[in-house]
Each structure stands twice: as structure tokens, then as C-alpha cells.
Design a protein around this motif. Structure first.
Motif, short mmCIF file in Angstrom:
data_model
loop_
_atom_site.label_atom_id
_atom_site.label_comp_id
_atom_site.label_asym_id
_atom_site.label_seq_id
_atom_site.Cartn_x
_atom_site.Cartn_y
_atom_site.Cartn_z
N ASN A 169 40.07 52.19 38.55
CA ASN A 169 40.00 51.24 39.67
C ASN A 169 39.59 49.88 39.13
O ASN A 169 38.44 49.71 38.71
N LEU A 172 36.37 48.61 40.45
CA LEU A 172 35.21 49.32 39.91
C LEU A 172 34.81 48.70 38.57
O LEU A 172 33.62 48.52 38.29
N THR A 175 33.06 45.51 39.19
CA THR A 175 31.76 45.77 39.81
C THR A 175 30.72 46.17 38.76
O THR A 175 29.59 45.68 38.77
N LYS A 367 33.00 43.13 46.25
CA LYS A 367 33.55 44.20 45.42
C LYS A 367 33.14 45.58 45.96
O LYS A 367 33.94 46.51 45.97
N LYS A 370 35.30 46.38 48.90
CA LYS A 370 36.63 46.85 48.52
C LYS A 370 36.61 48.31 48.10
O LYS A 370 37.58 49.05 48.30
N MET A 371 35.48 48.72 47.51
CA MET A 371 35.35 50.12 47.08
C MET A 371 34.86 51.02 48.21
O MET A 371 34.64 52.21 48.01
N GLU A 372 34.62 50.42 49.38
CA GLU A 372 34.16 51.14 50.57
C GLU A 372 32.78 51.75 50.39
O GLU A 372 32.45 52.77 50.99
#
Length: 431
Positions: A169, A172, A175, A367, A370-372
Motif C-alpha cells: 500500500n 502505508l 505513513t 494518510k 486514506k488507510m481507514e
């Protein structure tokens, strides 16, 4: 914690001194300058002609993460970033490399590409202007070999980890890199600010650097040196009669940690070598400096080529721009220290580090969203990111303008001093 910060600052100062020597070696050598110009021409000419102006102004985008788009904007930004990093290194006498990866990410470069490019920029500068031969007298061969064996393993694992995160990802990957910088810059920036505030209250504070003969072993260093796990390495015979001994395994572990961190953050890793060697292993500062310079060149070279270049995670246009900018910045910064107070320099360093910390901290909510991991609106995330970017670039730009203005306004005085210094040096050479 205070000793750890002191070791970080000592490492930063040693790296800055090496960076300055390397840069001056390039600038004072016509052949190397000509080579640099030849290398830069394929980059500069299209930029000047705006041949790629139709391409996106950033690397990648909201949905595209891998392509290395080139545009004049990106090249000019890379020069500006290199210039600011060079000004910090030259003026403050501490590594400005900590701001490069956050700055590139703020300009739109994906984290893994920023890390790989920064490592290549360090390696390219070292190869072109290396002065490591001047430091070899302080390099202990046994310590260096054990350290580089561990460093190789750490860099390999760190590079694989970075690529694995990116392939899993891309968000990720960004992040994780941002979190590492938030923790590191938060620690360094806080202590740098505390140090600055205390130094203003204590006008007599000298900020002395640790001396080799006066260094006292920590409890941890004494315990590790008592261990007899083979093979053992004898070192520092010039300080202690009979020298000291340490297991090669402990040195290799330190190398692995430094290599891992360097490969993930895109830095030389010297800020970790110092506390580990001086406080952890009980190695003298002089020996640590020599080993650190050697490992920076090897670590940056091996990491940038084997872990990033071979997989397409280096953008050479950016590396060339940063190299050009840093060569200019580091010379201006070093000269300007003659007319700038030490108090101001300490303050700006603390603020610059905290600006990088704030920048990456403000980028995290977007970020994580976006990764929930968290739930916030895209508008809020964008506003936070923009606040972090604007604050960061405003502070760094203000510092750069301030230093350059000091240099310009005192140019005649600085030129006279430089001329006088040259005359004196010439007279000494004749005598």
C-alpha cells in the motif's frame, strides 16, 4: 535523555563538518565542477526550455504513485531544498539532511522515492568530493569491518521492508516514513529548543564537545566490554594502556540498527552511530568519527544502489538539483557564521527541526484517513496537510532568506577576511 541528545548533536556536527569538506573539495576542483556541469546539462537544459511543462508538477499524484514525472517545477524545487539543507549544514554546523525527505514529500514526492533519492544524493556527493582519506587514521579496521557487516544486513532488510510496504500500500509506506520522522524530529527538535532557551539564560555556556581522553565509560559500555563472546576486537590503544575490547557481535548489531534506520529514513545514519559507539560500546569519539564517515559513504552507496536504484526508486533529476543547491548553500552558510551570533543559529536549528516535525505530523491525519484507520473529511485532511506544508516551507524559506541577506549585506567584510586569511596562509606556506 540529555546525554542521548548531546550524542545526536555531536554526530550532526561531525557529519556537517564532513559534508562541508566534501563540498569544498568539489567547489575548489575545476575538473570536478566541469564533471558536475556535464552531469547536470541533460537536466538543466530541458528545465530551462520547459520541455516537459505539460507533465504534472509533482511526482505521482493522488492515484498514481510510481511514475517519476519530470517538470521544471520539480527540478527548481529540488535545488531550493538542497540550498536550504546546505545553508543549515553550513551555517548551523549540524546536519540539514533531516529536512530533505520531509521537504521532498511535502513537494509531492512519494516517501520511498524521497528516501532513495536522498540516499543517492549523499552518495553522489561523497564520491565526487570525498575526503575520507583524511579520516582514515582514526578508523579502526576491526570495528569498521564488523560494523559494515551489520550495516549491510540492516540496509538490506530496511530496503526490503520499505519496498514491501510500498508494494502492499503506497499510502502505508508514506505513513510509516512520516511516523518515523515525527518521532525522531519531535525528540531532536524539543531538546534543541530546550537547549536554545537554556543557552540564552546561560551566556557563559560553551556547548563543548566531548573529548576523547576525558570520556568516561557508561555502565552499559563497561558491561558489554566485560563480555568475552568471540570474536573480540581490541581498540583505542592510544587512549587506554593495552586498549579496550568488545565483541564483534555487539558492533555488528549497532551496524544493523544504523543500516536499517538509514534505509528507511534516507539519511546517513550517523546520528545513531555516535550514541551507540560512545555510550553503548565505549569507543572514543575520535575513532567513532572516522568509522562514522566511512559507514556513511558505504551505507548510502549500498542502500541507494542495491535497494532503491535497481528497483526504480531514485529520481536522478531531484538528486542532481539537490546536489547543486547544497554545494551553493553550504558555502554561503559556512561563510555567514562569521557575522551571525551563535544564539540565533541555535534558535533557527531548533525551529527548523520542529518545522519538519510539524509538517509530517500534519500530514498523518490525511494518510491515516486514506488507510481507514481514522475517519475525517477529505477537506479537513487537506487543510491540515496544507497548514503543515505552508508552515514548513515558510520557516525554511525565512531562514534561507535571512542567511542569504546576512551574507549579501556583509559581503565586502567577508571578502576582506577571506583575502586576509589567504594571504596569511600563503605567508605561512612560504616560511
Amino acid at each position: 535523555m540529555r546525554k542521548l541528545y548531546d550524542a545526536f548533536m555531536e554526530a550532526a556536527a561531525a557529519h556537517a563538518k564532513w559534508d562541508y569538506e566534501v563540498s569544498m573539495n568539489i567547489l575548489h576542483n575545476r575538473k570536478k565542477l566541469f564533471l558536475l556541469l556535464l552531469m547536470a546539462l541533460p537536466v538543466i537544459l530541458p528545465a530551462v526550455a520547459h520541455a516537459a511543462s505539460s507533465l504534472p508538477a509533482v511526482l505521482g499524484g493522488k492515484s498514481a504513485y510510481a511514475p517519476s514525472f519530470f517538470s521544471p517545477f520539480v527540478f527548481y524545487v529540488s535545488i531550493a531544498i538542497g540550498l536550504c539543507a546546505g545553508l543549515i549544514t553550513g551555517c548551523i554546523g549540524a546536519g540539514g539532511g533531516f529536512i530533505i525527505t520531509p521537504a521532498l514529500m511535502s513537494a509531492g514526492v512519494k516517501g520511498i522515492l524521497a528516501v532513495g533519492t536522498d540516499l543517492f544524493h549523499i552518495f553522489a556527493k561523497a564520491i565526487m568530493g570525498t575526503t575520507v582519506h583524511k579520516k582514515l587514521g582514526n578508523v579502526h579496521v576491526g570495528l569498521a569491518i564488523a560494523f559494515l557487516v551489520g550495516s549491510t544486513a540492516g540496509v538490506t532488510f530496511g530496503g526490503k521492508l520499505n519496498r514491501a510496504l510500498y508494494n502492499a500500500n503506497p499510502v502505508l509506506s508514506d505513513t510509516v516514513i512520516s511516523i518515523v520522522y515525527v518521532v525522531m524530529l519531535g525528540f531532536l527538535g524539543t531538546y534543541a529548543l530546550i537547549d536554545f532557551l537554556k543557552s540564552r539564560k546561560r551566556a557563559a555556556a560553551s556547548g563543548a564537545v566531548h573529548g576523547g581522553e576525558d570520556e568516561e565509560l557508561t555502565v552499559l559500555a563497561k558491561r558489554l566490554q566485560k563480555s568475552s563472546i568471540p570474536p573480540t576486537i581490541k581498540f583505542d590503544q592510544h587512549i587506554v594502556p593495552g586498549g579496550r575490547k568488545i565483541s564483534a557481535w555487539f558492533v555488528a548489531v549497532c551496524g544493523a540498527v544504523v543500516g536499517l534506520t538509514a534505509a528507511i529514513m534516507g539519511v546517513g545514519g550517523g546520528f545513531l552511530t555516535f550514541p551507540m559507539f560512545v555510550y553503548g560500546l565505549g569507543v572514543s569519539t575520535a575513532t567513532t568519527v572516522g568509522t562514522d564517515i566511512l559507514q556513511i559513504i558505504f551505507t548510502a552507496g549500498y542502500a541507494s544502489i542495491s535497494q532503491y536504484a535497481l528497483y526504480g526508486y531514485i529520481f536522478y533529476t531531484l538528486a542532481m538539483g539537490m546536489l547543486i543547491g547544497s554545494l551553493i548553500g553550504i558555502q554561503i552558510g559556512a561563510i555567514t557564521t562569521k557575522v551571525v551570533s551563535g544564539s540565533h543559529i541555535k534558535g533557527f536549528y531548533a525551529v527548523a527541526i520542529l518545522a519538519g516535525f510539524f509538517n509530517r505530523l500534519m500530514a498523518l491525519p490525511g494518510k491515516l484517513n486514506k488507510m481507514e484507520v481514522i475517519s475525517i473529511s477529505k477537506t479537513t485532511a487537506k487543510v491540515l496537510t496544507n497548514i503543515g506544508n505552508i508552515t514548513f516551507f515558510a520557516i525554511v524559506t525565512f531562514f534561507a532568506v535571512w542567511v542569504i541577506s546576512k551574507f549579501a549585506s556583509n559581503f565586502k567584510q567577508l571578502r576582506k577576511e577571506a583575502t586576509l586569511t589567504g594571504v596569511i596562509a600563503g605567508e605561512k606556506g612560504v616560511s
